[in-house]
Design an enzyme around this catalytic site. Structure first.
Site, PDB file in Angstrom:
ATOM      1  N   LYS A  99      -1.817   4.944   8.658  1.00  0.00           N
ATOM      2  CA  LYS A  99      -1.007   5.005   7.428  1.00  0.00           C
ATOM      3  C   LYS A  99      -1.922   5.205   6.206  1.00  0.00           C
ATOM      4  O   LYS A  99      -1.691   6.081   5.375  1.00  0.00           O
ATOM      5  CB  LYS A  99      -0.209   3.704   7.260  1.00  0.00           C
ATOM      6  CG  LYS A  99       0.520   3.638   5.927  1.00  0.00           C
ATOM      7  CD  LYS A  99       1.099   2.268   5.594  1.00  0.00           C
ATOM      8  CE  LYS A  99       1.587   2.271   4.149  1.00  0.00           C
ATOM      9  NZ  LYS A  99       2.137   1.020   3.695  1.00  0.00           N
ATOM     10  N   LYS A 111      -7.915   1.369  -3.065  1.00  0.00           N
ATOM     11  CA  LYS A 111      -7.572   0.924  -1.710  1.00  0.00           C
ATOM     12  C   LYS A 111      -7.725   2.065  -0.695  1.00  0.00           C
ATOM     13  O   LYS A 111      -8.341   1.889   0.357  1.00  0.00           O
ATOM     14  CB  LYS A 111      -6.126   0.412  -1.721  1.00  0.00           C
ATOM     15  CG  LYS A 111      -5.471   0.229  -0.373  1.00  0.00           C
ATOM     16  CD  LYS A 111      -5.684  -1.134   0.194  1.00  0.00           C
ATOM     17  CE  LYS A 111      -5.143  -1.221   1.621  1.00  0.00           C
ATOM     18  NZ  LYS A 111      -5.387  -2.473   2.252  1.00  0.00           N
ATOM     19  N   THR A 121       0.874  -1.176   0.000  1.00  0.00           N
ATOM     20  CA  THR A 121       0.000   0.000   0.000  1.00  0.00           C
ATOM     21  C   THR A 121       0.912   1.227   0.000  1.00  0.00           C
ATOM     22  O   THR A 121       1.659   1.430   0.964  1.00  0.00           O
ATOM     23  CB  THR A 121      -0.893   0.026   1.259  1.00  0.00           C
ATOM     24  OG1 THR A 121      -1.617  -1.199   1.322  1.00  0.00           O
ATOM     25  CG2 THR A 121      -1.864   1.195   1.205  1.00  0.00           C
TER      26      THR A 121
END
Ligand code: NAD
Length: 290
Positions: free
Chosen positions: A237, A162, A87
């Site tokens: 994050k 995402k 990611t």
């Protein structure tokens, strides 16, 4: 197929092991000394990448991805594919895709959801960005490591999907937790709250599948002392990546911004580090409006 696999941490190691178990020849590299069943180890990223038809990366962030890509892209054969499952920020994903394309390589950004459990069980979901040709090359490997792969569009689209999903997740978890804390103060039983909301218009994945209240709803990290699960710092994050992307695209995301600020406080100053992201509920429980 000969596969290079770079970044054999909590997620990468079980993903690489599943590829090896399925009969592929997997050559791995990690900065730290790790051993993964069925995977032979190389001395560098470039060595793991050379001669591979597909190179998969599973790294902590975009800065590290860019550094690893600089090292291994020159070692990769023309027509081979770089598949990044980390990611990372959309800008890094696009920059690496551009660099790969200039070098005559295919590339896919393919972040995952499903966590460590999904990586071990081979049930991850992949959200992929890249050309149709690149996606087609990676798809058989997604089928081994996961249960679903969605081709979202051009380079960067996987990362975009995402972080948009996880921005909804962070915001919704906070909403669910603050509603439980308010219900407590109004004297409402938590089970009754669940029974109503989970079948009413306030329902969500965080309420119905991952309920933050212990002993209520299906089994979740709340039932085991808020051990992750999905750690609050990983939520932070992803929320930060969503805000970085929103800045870069000039998108107005006030709820995402508020969720980022709250998880930042929680992780950095309120004991949230190492806790599941649903531990927002005990955080709210202890507080009043002041
Ligand atoms: P991790 O820290 O366990 O693994 C990262 C690995 O990369 C480590 O083993 C580290 O030594 C290695 N590494 C770092 N720099 C390197 C370099 N220059 N060369 C080679 N190896 C290097 O992290 P993880 O939990 O496996 O997560 C990996 C990625 O997947 C992250 O981007 C994370 O956001 C994402 N992700 C994690 C989860 C989860 O539940 N853990 C879920 C979905 C997505």
């Amino acid at each position: 197929m000969k596969i290079g696999f770079i970044g054999l941490g909590n997620m990468g190691a079980p993903m690489a092991a599943n590829l090896a178990k399925a009969g592929h020849e997997v050559v791995g590299f990690d900065m730290t000394d790790v051993a993964v069943e069925g995977v032979s180890m190389a001395g560098s990223g470039a060595e793991a990448a050379s001669g591979a038809e597909v190179v998969i990366t599973m790294l902590p962030n975009g800065q590290i991805l860019r550094a690893v890509a600089n090292e291994m892209i020159p070692a990769m054969a023309q027509g081979s594919a770089l598949v990044d499952c980390s990611t990372v920020d959309v800008d890094s994903a696009r920059a690496v895709a551009e660099q790969a394309s200039v070098a005559g390589l295919l590339s896919v950004d393919a972040p995952v959801s499903g966590g460590i459990g999904g990586a071990a069980a081979g049930t991850l979901t992949f959200m992929a960005g890249g050309t149709a040709e690149a996606f087609a090359k990676a798809e058989p490997l997604f089928d081994i490591m996961g249960q679903k792969a969605v081709h979202c569009g051009e380079a960067g689209s996987g990362q975009a999907a995402k972080i948009c999903n996880n921005m909804i997740l962070g915001v919704t978890m906070i909403a669910t937790c603050e509603a439980f804390a308010l219900a407590d103060k109004l004297g409402l039983d938590r089970q009754k709250m669940f029974d109503v909301v989970s079948t009413s218009s306030g329902y969500s994945w965080t309420m119905n599948a991952y309920c933050p209240a212990p002993g209520v709803g299906p089994q979740s990290p709340a039932d085991t002392g808020y051990q992750p699960g999905f750690a609050a710092e990983l939520m932070l994050k992803d929320l930060r990546l969503s805000q970085q992307a929103a800045e870069s695209a000039d998108a107005d995301t006030p709820m995402g911004q508020a969720a980022t600020a709250l998880y930042e406080k929680f992780v950095e100053g309120e004991g949230g580090l190492g806790m599941d992201f649903s531990a927002m509920l005990p955080r709210f429980e202890k507080r009043g409006r002041g």
